[in-house]
Design a protein around this motif. Structure first.
Motif, PDB file in Angstrom:
ATOM      1  N   LEU A  41       0.808  -1.172  -0.058  1.00 13.71           N
ATOM      2  CA  LEU A  41      -0.107  -0.111  -0.176  1.00 13.71           C
ATOM      3  C   LEU A  41       0.863   1.390   0.032  1.00 13.71           C
ATOM      4  O   LEU A  41       0.430   2.361  -0.354  1.00 13.71           O
ATOM      5  N   ASN A  42       2.113   1.104   0.157  1.00 11.75           N
ATOM      6  CA  ASN A  42       2.915   2.472   0.280  1.00 11.75           C
ATOM      7  C   ASN A  42       2.562   3.398   1.167  1.00 11.75           C
ATOM      8  O   ASN A  42       2.351   4.547   0.603  1.00 11.75           O
ATOM      9  N   ASP A 116      -7.667   7.038   3.738  1.00 15.72           N
ATOM     10  CA  ASP A 116      -6.696   7.213   2.617  1.00 15.72           C
ATOM     11  C   ASP A 116      -6.650   5.747   1.948  1.00 15.72           C
ATOM     12  O   ASP A 116      -6.313   5.684   0.897  1.00 15.72           O
ATOM     13  N   ALA A 117      -6.661   4.652   2.898  1.00 14.11           N
ATOM     14  CA  ALA A 117      -6.676   3.390   2.617  1.00 14.11           C
ATOM     15  C   ALA A 117      -7.507   2.287   3.446  1.00 14.11           C
ATOM     16  O   ALA A 117      -7.726   2.792   4.546  1.00 14.11           O
ATOM     17  N   TRP A 138     -15.243   0.348  -0.850  1.00 15.87           N
ATOM     18  CA  TRP A 138     -14.450   1.414  -1.817  1.00 15.87           C
ATOM     19  C   TRP A 138     -15.335   2.662  -1.546  1.00 15.87           C
ATOM     20  O   TRP A 138     -14.703   3.764  -1.716  1.00 15.87           O
ATOM     21  N   GLY A 144      -7.706   9.292  -4.799  1.00 12.87           N
ATOM     22  CA  GLY A 144      -6.318   9.179  -4.726  1.00 12.87           C
ATOM     23  C   GLY A 144      -5.906   8.108  -3.521  1.00 12.87           C
ATOM     24  O   GLY A 144      -4.573   8.041  -3.649  1.00 12.87           O
ATOM     25  N   GLY A 145      -6.939   7.694  -2.925  1.00 15.92           N
ATOM     26  CA  GLY A 145      -6.685   6.508  -1.933  1.00 15.92           C
ATOM     27  C   GLY A 145      -6.412   4.973  -2.593  1.00 15.92           C
ATOM     28  O   GLY A 145      -6.586   4.941  -3.746  1.00 15.92           O
ATOM     29  N   ARG A 146      -6.498   4.093  -1.887  1.00 21.04           N
ATOM     30  CA  ARG A 146      -6.241   2.725  -2.456  1.00 21.04           C
ATOM     31  C   ARG A 146      -7.078   1.712  -1.444  1.00 21.04           C
ATOM     32  O   ARG A 146      -7.042   2.049  -0.221  1.00 21.04           O
ATOM     33  N   ASP A 204      -4.749  -3.938  -9.706  1.00 25.62           N
ATOM     34  CA  ASP A 204      -3.617  -4.526  -9.658  1.00 25.62           C
ATOM     35  C   ASP A 204      -3.518  -6.020  -8.975  1.00 25.62           C
ATOM     36  O   ASP A 204      -3.482  -5.774  -7.653  1.00 25.62           O
ATOM     37  N   VAL A 268      -4.732  -4.656  -5.225  1.00 25.79           N
ATOM     38  CA  VAL A 268      -4.640  -3.346  -4.813  1.00 25.79           C
ATOM     39  C   VAL A 268      -5.112  -2.370  -5.887  1.00 25.79           C
ATOM     40  O   VAL A 268      -5.010  -2.395  -7.198  1.00 25.79           O
ATOM     41  N   ASP A 270      -6.307   1.496  -6.880  1.00 31.30           N
ATOM     42  CA  ASP A 270      -6.070   2.964  -6.843  1.00 31.30           C
ATOM     43  C   ASP A 270      -7.479   3.691  -7.276  1.00 31.30           C
ATOM     44  O   ASP A 270      -8.013   3.447  -8.152  1.00 31.30           O
ATOM     45  N   LYS A 271      -7.610   4.516  -6.401  1.00 27.47           N
ATOM     46  CA  LYS A 271      -9.176   5.424  -6.481  1.00 27.47           C
ATOM     47  C   LYS A 271      -8.639   6.787  -7.513  1.00 27.47           C
ATOM     48  O   LYS A 271      -7.982   7.454  -6.873  1.00 27.47           O
TER      49      LYS A 271
END
Length: 272
Positions: A41-42, A116-117, A138, A144-146, A204, A268, A270-271
């Motif tokens: 997730l970084n 954010d995640a 979701w 910009g989150g995931r 991904d 994963v 990304d939004k």
């Protein structure tokens, strides 16, 4: 009781019962794959994370460390006994940016884009309508989150799992499960199709072939008693339980089994 409520009740019972062995060294795979999910997730300091089906914190604790004191992680699980273990571990590590909440992922009531995640490790398959669950998760992700969803791959815990269910069937045929909830999304194509059905067609997805080592056949029994298998085992009479154990472990010993499959699929998303 509707299908979802039945599934929720059964899952809650199984994992509350398994709490006593959930963090046994023989069950190290929870932390292994929870940490691996978080690494994908970084996360950065200051972010807010929602971790559902969090168990004893296998992904929530490393996420809390990643986001630091200015960030926050909300750890949610149906099983309050697992959350109590997670809270104890957080206190022992002096991790203070964790909030623990007993509940299910479909009725948390957070506003849109609150995190954010969002993370769900080994839990999405317990919901009968997985697509609806993914849409709800979701909804909680900010632009910009995931979203990270980790599930089991094919042949989970084989060959031990097949021996387990054969032994159960010999004692109590009505408890035999030829199909597990995670089997619905146990390859990348099935997981991708489910996510696309929820409107997320750009995930991904990574398949990881892995094994879980057993130092002795007894490790397998500890795993079974400290995981979702516990829900089945607790329905056996003491003499039946002992026979299932002896049958299961004797098969593993005869075949010199010292490792079982623990294949995992990571997704994963990304939004935008």
């Amino acid at each position: 009781m509707n299908t979802f409520e039945e599934a929720k009740t059964q899952t809650t019972h199984a994992y509350n019962a398994a709490a006593d062995l959930f963090d046994h060294p023989a069950n190290s795979f929870w932390n292994r794959f929870g940490s691996s999910t978080v690494a994908r997730l970084n996360l950065v300091p200051g972010e807010h994370v929602l971790d559902v089906c969090s168990g004893t914190g296998a992904s929530a604790l490393p996420a809390a460390i990643k986001v630091g004191p200015q960030g926050k992680v909300v750890a949610v699980d149906l099983a309050d006994k697992l959350l109590a273990e997670a809270k104890s571990k957080a206190e022992a590590k002096n991790i203070r940016n964790l909030e623990f909440r007993a509940g299910d992922m479909l009725s948390l009531g957070y506003p849109d884009a609150a995190f954010d995640a969002v993370v769900c490790v080994f839990g999405i398959f317990f919901v009968p309508d997985m697509e609806a669950a993914v849409r709800e998760l979701w909804r909680n992700v900010r632009p910009g989150g995931r979203l990270a969803i980790t599930t089991w791959g094919e042949n989970l815990f084989e060959p031990a799992s097949s021996h387990f269910w054969q032994a159960v069937r010999a004692e109590r045929p009505e408890l035999y499960q030829g199909f597990n909830p995670w089997d619905r999304i146990s390859n990348p194509e099935e997981l991708g199709a489910m996510l696309a059905g929820a409107g997320l067609s750009w995930a991904d997805i990574t398949y990881e072939q892995a094994v879980h080592l057993l130092s002795t056949p007894e490790d397998w029994w500890t795993l079974a008693m400290g995981s979702g298998y516990r829900g089945t085992l607790d329905q056996l009479e003491p003499d039946q339980l002992q026979r299932v154990k002896e049958s299961n472990l004797s098969r593993l010993e005869a075949e010199s089994v010292n490792a079982i499959e623990a294949n995992v699929i990571y997704a994963v998303i990304d939004k935008p």
